[in-house]
Design a protein around this motif. Structure first.
Motif, mmCIF file in Angstrom:
data_model
loop_
_atom_site.group_PDB
_atom_site.id
_atom_site.type_symbol
_atom_site.label_atom_id
_atom_site.label_comp_id
_atom_site.label_asym_id
_atom_site.label_seq_id
_atom_site.Cartn_x
_atom_site.Cartn_y
_atom_site.Cartn_z
ATOM 1 N N UNK A 1 13.852 -110.229 -11.795
ATOM 2 C CA UNK A 1 13.772 -110.606 -13.206
ATOM 3 C C UNK A 1 13.196 -109.462 -14.042
ATOM 4 N N UNK A 2 12.152 -108.829 -13.530
ATOM 5 C CA UNK A 2 11.531 -107.723 -14.258
ATOM 6 C C UNK A 2 12.480 -106.536 -14.372
ATOM 7 N N UNK B 1 19.089 -114.637 -4.098
ATOM 8 C CA UNK B 1 18.865 -114.999 -5.492
ATOM 9 C C UNK B 1 20.096 -114.800 -6.337
ATOM 10 N N UNK B 2 20.294 -115.694 -7.298
ATOM 11 C CA UNK B 2 21.418 -115.619 -8.233
ATOM 12 C C UNK B 2 20.857 -115.598 -9.646
ATOM 13 N N UNK B 3 21.297 -114.618 -10.447
ATOM 14 C CA UNK B 3 20.747 -114.425 -11.784
ATOM 15 C C UNK B 3 21.870 -114.278 -12.802
ATOM 16 N N UNK B 4 21.780 -115.063 -13.865
ATOM 17 C CA UNK B 4 22.713 -114.945 -14.984
ATOM 18 C C UNK B 4 22.012 -114.166 -16.077
ATOM 19 N N UNK C 1 17.216 -103.995 -20.064
ATOM 20 C CA UNK C 1 17.686 -104.433 -21.373
ATOM 21 C C UNK C 1 18.424 -105.753 -21.386
ATOM 22 N N UNK C 2 18.458 -106.454 -20.255
ATOM 23 C CA UNK C 2 19.136 -107.746 -20.190
ATOM 24 C C UNK C 2 18.213 -108.882 -20.625
ATOM 25 N N UNK C 3 18.834 -109.933 -21.128
ATOM 26 C CA UNK C 3 18.152 -111.212 -21.297
ATOM 27 C C UNK C 3 18.376 -112.015 -20.012
#
Length: 249
Positions: free
Chosen positions: A172-173, A241-244, A179-181
């Motif tokens: 996440x960091x 982990x899966x991240x959008x 620069x992503x949300x």
């Protein structure tokens, strides 16, 4: 036909990673993308995800696969699904394809390697490289190994031979620093991870029992043994982990 551990494993899997297809589809649905939007599927594997992006969401998909053996499986699945007009397949390194393609609306990168062309980029560097290939307001669906706890040094060394990984907070960091949300993130339940690894190993063992003298059998056996050892030793440390992630407008 050439065979490999990955091809044998992914022929029996719906998704080539420790995540369920319904979870991936729900994440893509959150983007609101539909007919006419463009996507890249990096490391398409058996092409299930690329096919679903085309069939369910109406996206035009550029699928990328480095391994020619896996690309052969992907090509056969794309043709069988009848989506050749909406899913193109390129056998090449992801960084090379991204460098010559224009920005797209969505990138799916699940268990990929060397997305930046640097060999083993840090999580932040990988995200920065992918963000360059997204339109403003575009989306990245990223999935990879997550450290559930600090692993023993030998486990980290073996598992990170081709990729560098981090824990959930670290992913996440890194995304935020690039620069992503971060729209959402989740770690797959351990039973999903166990099923993924168990299916893959069992498929390889069954193939070896039926083809003990086939070309490549020794390599397939070695890979099955290696994966089984990593999964057994590392079960309490390794997750998926899966991240959008969204590229700001």
């Amino acid at each position: 036909m050439s065979m490999s551990f990955q091809r044998i494993a992914y022929e029996v899997r719906e998704v080539c990673n420790a995540v369920e297809l319904a979870t991936l589809e729900a994440a893509v649905a959150r983007t609101g993308l539909g007919q006419g939007a463009t996507a890249i599927d990096i490391g398409t594997g058996n092409a299930t995800v690329a096919i679903q992006l085309a069939q369910r969401f109406g996206l035009a998909v550029a699928a990328i696969e480095l391994d020619p053996v896996m690309a052969d499986l992907a090509r056969s699945r794309i043709e069988a699904a009848g989506v050749e007009n909406r899913v193109s397949l390129t056998v090449a390194r992801a960084a090379e394809v991204l460098a010559r393609k224009g920005p797209v609306d969505l990138i799916v990168a699940l268990g990929t390697t060397d997305v930046s062309g640097e060999g083993r980029p840090t999580p932040e560097a990988g995200f920065i490289a992918l963000r360059r290939s997204l339109k403003p307001g575009g989306w990245l669906l990223w999935g990879d190994v997550v450290w559930l706890a600090e692993p023993p040094a030998p486990l980290r060394q073996i598992t990170e031979a081709t990729n560098l990984y981090t824990d959930d907070d670290g992913w996440r960091a890194a995304a935020a620093a690039a620069g992503f949300e971060v729209i959402e993130g989740r770690v797959s339940p351990q039973d999903v991870f166990d099923t993924y690894s168990g299916d893959s190993i069992a498929a390889a063992r069954a193939w070896l029992d039926a083809n003990p003298e086939a070309p490549g059998a020794a390599s397939i056996r070695l890979n099955a043994d290696r994966v089984q050892a990593i999964m057994e030793f590392g079960r309490d440390y390794i997750g998926f982990g899966l991240y959008l992630l969204r590229n700001p407008d």
